[in-house]
Every structure is written in C-alpha cells, then in structure tokens.
Design an enzyme around this catalytic site. Sequence first.
Site, mmCIF file in Angstrom:
data_model
loop_
_atom_site.group_PDB
_atom_site.id
_atom_site.type_symbol
_atom_site.label_atom_id
_atom_site.label_comp_id
_atom_site.label_asym_id
_atom_site.label_seq_id
_atom_site.Cartn_x
_atom_site.Cartn_y
_atom_site.Cartn_z
ATOM 1 N N CYS A 8 13.478 -30.189 42.867
ATOM 2 C CA CYS A 8 13.982 -29.160 41.958
ATOM 3 C C CYS A 8 14.119 -27.813 42.665
ATOM 4 O O CYS A 8 13.464 -27.546 43.670
ATOM 5 C CB CYS A 8 13.042 -29.023 40.766
ATOM 6 S SG CYS A 8 13.782 -28.137 39.378
ATOM 7 N N ASP A 131 3.749 -30.633 33.309
ATOM 8 C CA ASP A 131 3.648 -29.581 34.319
ATOM 9 C C ASP A 131 2.371 -28.777 34.067
ATOM 10 O O ASP A 131 1.824 -28.789 32.961
ATOM 11 C CB ASP A 131 4.874 -28.671 34.237
ATOM 12 C CG ASP A 131 5.052 -27.780 35.459
ATOM 13 O OD1 ASP A 131 4.291 -27.944 36.439
ATOM 14 O OD2 ASP A 131 5.953 -26.924 35.437
#
Length: 223
Positions: A8, A131
């Site tokens: 990412c 996360d």
Amino acid sequence: MSLLVKICGLSTRETLETALDAGADMVGFVFFLPSPRHLSLELGRDLGRQVQRRALKVALTVDADDATLDNIMDALSPDIFQLHGKESVARLRDIKQKFGRPVMKAVPVATSADLAVLPGYAAVADRILFDARAPKDATRPGGLGEPFDWHLLENLDLNLPYMVSGGLHADNVTEALRVTRAGGVDVSSGVESASGVKDPEMIKAFIRAARATQDASQELSVR
C-alpha cells in the site's frame, strides 16, 4: 486459498513496478491529503494504467464524500475501495450501491472491545482489514508503523475474508500470519526507507517472506 499480499501507499512508477514484478496481489493507492503517501488524481491515473490488470488496484480513502469517490473512479477505476475512516455500515452499503465496487473496511484494533463492530461491517463489507488503532493525536488512521496485539484475533469467528496490517515488515510477517491465520497481509511503512518513500529491496523482501510462510503452511497441510 492463496495468501493475498498487498503493498500500500505506492507513489512512483519504479516502486509500483517492483511490487508487480515481485508478485503483489494488490497494490494500494492513497487518496488522503494528510498522508505522506497521498496521490494526486493525475498521478493515480498514470499509475493505474501501469498496473494493466497484473494486480488488483485498491483505492484507500478516509471518510471520502461521493464527489471524491467519483473523481477516484474516473482516474484510477479501482477494483476495490479500502475505507479507512469512521464510515458507518450504512455508508459502506451506500458506496457499494453507488459505485459498484467491493469494499474493504479497515477496523482499528487496540483491545478486544474494538471487535464489537464486526457483525455490522461483516454484513456489508466484502473484506475486513485489521489495523493498529492510531493514537488519539494522530493525523491519519494508518501507515504509522505500529502493530497491534495479534493474539486478539486468535479465536476470531468471522465468515468473511480478512487481512492484517499495522507495523508489519519482512521480519515479523511470519509470526503475524501464524497467530492471526489471516488470508492476507497489507504493508506500507514496513517497506519504506523514510516516511512515504518505498524501498524496492524492502518490498521484495516482504513479499518473499510472506510467500515463504504460505509455502511452509501448505507443506505442513500436505503432510
């Protein structure tokens, strides 16, 4: 199922090509101004063309309005939206209906209480991304380089594909996968030499480490 590896926060042609050549399944592009990985729509368009269906294009947004998502659709034509803000279940449903794309909802985790939102999101999202919860004074919700307690996911009962992120790098991805049994991993700051600056060698090392974990797991299942 095969392990999904997502890189990412890609922002240059060189590092995107490295990720694609190394076998990333998903490549993430950040459209969130406070992030050091934020892309302009013009650069997003350029990088999106470079992907050429070699991986899934993921557009990361944070509480984006419809106009912003419209612009991202036009520029990147993402395969999936990664919603990393405080989007409600109703907002997830609305985005799926309006834009016709799957959504991956990021769920910040610090304690077991953070998992209470899962039933609602799981009813609408196509994938969950766990996360680390950002500190209260943080200016962005992810990409901060800190892991959460993976053991919180050990007894997870979730009938939906999920990935883990937060503080992952080549040296700890094996342990993260062992503990969480996630179907995918997502890395950003863990493959950077400086904030927002991806390192090609670190990208390759991370993907190698994740794939080695998958290969070892498959060997054990065969025995």
